[in-house]
Design an enzyme around this catalytic site. Structure first.
Site, mmCIF file in Angstrom:
data_model
loop_
_atom_site.group_PDB
_atom_site.id
_atom_site.type_symbol
_atom_site.label_atom_id
_atom_site.label_comp_id
_atom_site.label_asym_id
_atom_site.label_seq_id
_atom_site.Cartn_x
_atom_site.Cartn_y
_atom_site.Cartn_z
ATOM 1 N N PRO A 40 0.782 -1.462 0.035
ATOM 2 C CA PRO A 40 -0.123 -0.015 0.048
ATOM 3 C C PRO A 40 0.876 1.348 0.045
ATOM 4 C CG PRO A 40 -0.160 -1.246 2.203
ATOM 5 C CD PRO A 40 0.401 -1.932 0.993
ATOM 6 N N ASN A 41 0.332 2.186 -0.578
ATOM 7 C CA ASN A 41 0.948 3.761 -0.775
ATOM 8 C C ASN A 41 2.227 3.516 -1.664
ATOM 9 O OD1 ASN A 41 -1.239 4.982 0.571
ATOM 10 N ND2 ASN A 41 -0.616 3.980 2.413
ATOM 11 N N ARG A 97 5.199 11.835 -3.317
ATOM 12 C CA ARG A 97 5.090 12.664 -1.958
ATOM 13 C C ARG A 97 6.450 12.216 -1.248
ATOM 14 N NH1 ARG A 97 1.332 14.580 -4.044
ATOM 15 N NH2 ARG A 97 -0.961 14.517 -3.310
ATOM 16 N N TYR A 112 11.353 8.718 1.213
ATOM 17 C CA TYR A 112 11.286 7.732 0.155
ATOM 18 C C TYR A 112 11.919 8.108 -1.117
ATOM 19 C CZ TYR A 112 7.799 6.068 3.479
ATOM 20 O OH TYR A 112 7.157 5.651 4.367
ATOM 21 N N ASN A 170 8.204 -5.465 -0.885
ATOM 22 C CA ASN A 170 8.075 -4.469 0.441
ATOM 23 C C ASN A 170 6.593 -4.378 0.611
ATOM 24 O OD1 ASN A 170 7.793 -2.006 1.727
ATOM 25 N ND2 ASN A 170 8.895 -0.726 0.107
ATOM 26 N N ALA A 177 2.922 -0.865 5.168
ATOM 27 C CA ALA A 177 2.497 -0.780 6.179
ATOM 28 C C ALA A 177 2.089 -2.173 6.688
ATOM 29 C CB ALA A 177 1.191 0.361 6.421
ATOM 30 N N GLU A 230 12.683 -9.366 1.863
ATOM 31 C CA GLU A 230 11.966 -8.172 2.185
ATOM 32 C C GLU A 230 12.640 -6.842 2.054
ATOM 33 O OE1 GLU A 230 10.771 -8.522 6.304
ATOM 34 O OE2 GLU A 230 9.867 -6.597 6.099
ATOM 35 N N HIS A 272 12.605 -2.593 2.713
ATOM 36 C CA HIS A 272 12.051 -1.218 3.025
ATOM 37 C C HIS A 272 12.886 -0.148 2.432
ATOM 38 C CE1 HIS A 272 8.963 -3.230 5.091
ATOM 39 N NE2 HIS A 272 9.867 -4.153 5.806
ATOM 40 N N ARG A 309 12.786 4.683 12.812
ATOM 41 C CA ARG A 309 11.612 5.524 12.756
ATOM 42 C C ARG A 309 10.618 5.152 13.814
ATOM 43 N NH1 ARG A 309 9.240 5.172 6.763
ATOM 44 N NH2 ARG A 309 7.796 6.798 7.594
#
Ligand code: CA2
Length: 148
Positions: free
Chosen positions: A13-14, A21, A26, A77, A80, A101, A103, A110
């Site tokens: 997601p996203n 953004r 990112y 990835n 969330a 995986e 990120h 974070r």
């Protein structure tokens, strides 16, 4: 000739907003840029990559199920969902080939809720905080894993 199984490059997601953004977290590359860079490296490595992105947990689970027959490995990835999804973990546990995986950000630097990933308990390896370069590093590692 036998069909070469692709490596699935899955984004959660996203991540479709990549480059549009929050570039301070990112980066400036779009998801299209990342997928193109991974595809170019795949050619160099003699791999085939199939890229997909979804904002929906069930869609990601369905793709992981399809990967059981169709893919030689998964680079994921989960966004969330890394921190929340037992469903994605369960689907990955039913997939027998390598899982890596990725990120983009360093999740350990974070908020505390990002420090745990369900997927990390299944993945052969985890890359975090290398920016979008992490996807390329994961593909190189995947090459070693699938070449035995
Ligand atoms: O660092 C990563 O790659 C993450 O998986 C990204 C997820 C976040 O929830 C994880 O904790 C870490 C969020 C992806 C959101 O992507 C955006 C990209 C550009 C603009 C807005 C969101």
């Amino acid at each position: 000739m036998p069909q070469v199984k692709p490596i699935y490059l899955m984004n959660g997601p996203n991540l479709n907003l990549l480059g549009l953004r929050q570039p301070e977290i990112y980066g400036r590359e779009t998801l299209g840029d990342v997928e193109a860079a991974v595809a170019a490296l795949a050619v160099e490595l003699g791999l085939v990559v199939e890229a997909m992105q979804s904002n929906h947990e069930g869609q990601l689970v369905d793709w992981i199920h399809a990967a059981r027959e169709r893919a030689a490995g998964i680079i994921i990835n989960p966004g969330a969902y890394s921190h929340t999804s037992v469903a994605i973990l369960d689907a990955l546990n039913a997939f027998e080939a390598p899982v890596l995986e990725v990120h983009i950000s360093n999740i350990h630097k974070r908020e505390a809720f990002r420090h745990h990933s369900y997927v990390s308990g299944r993945a052969e390896g985890v890359i975090a905080g290398f920016g979008t370069e992490g996807y390329l590093l994961a593909l190189r590692r995947m090459k070693s894993l699938v070449s035995g």
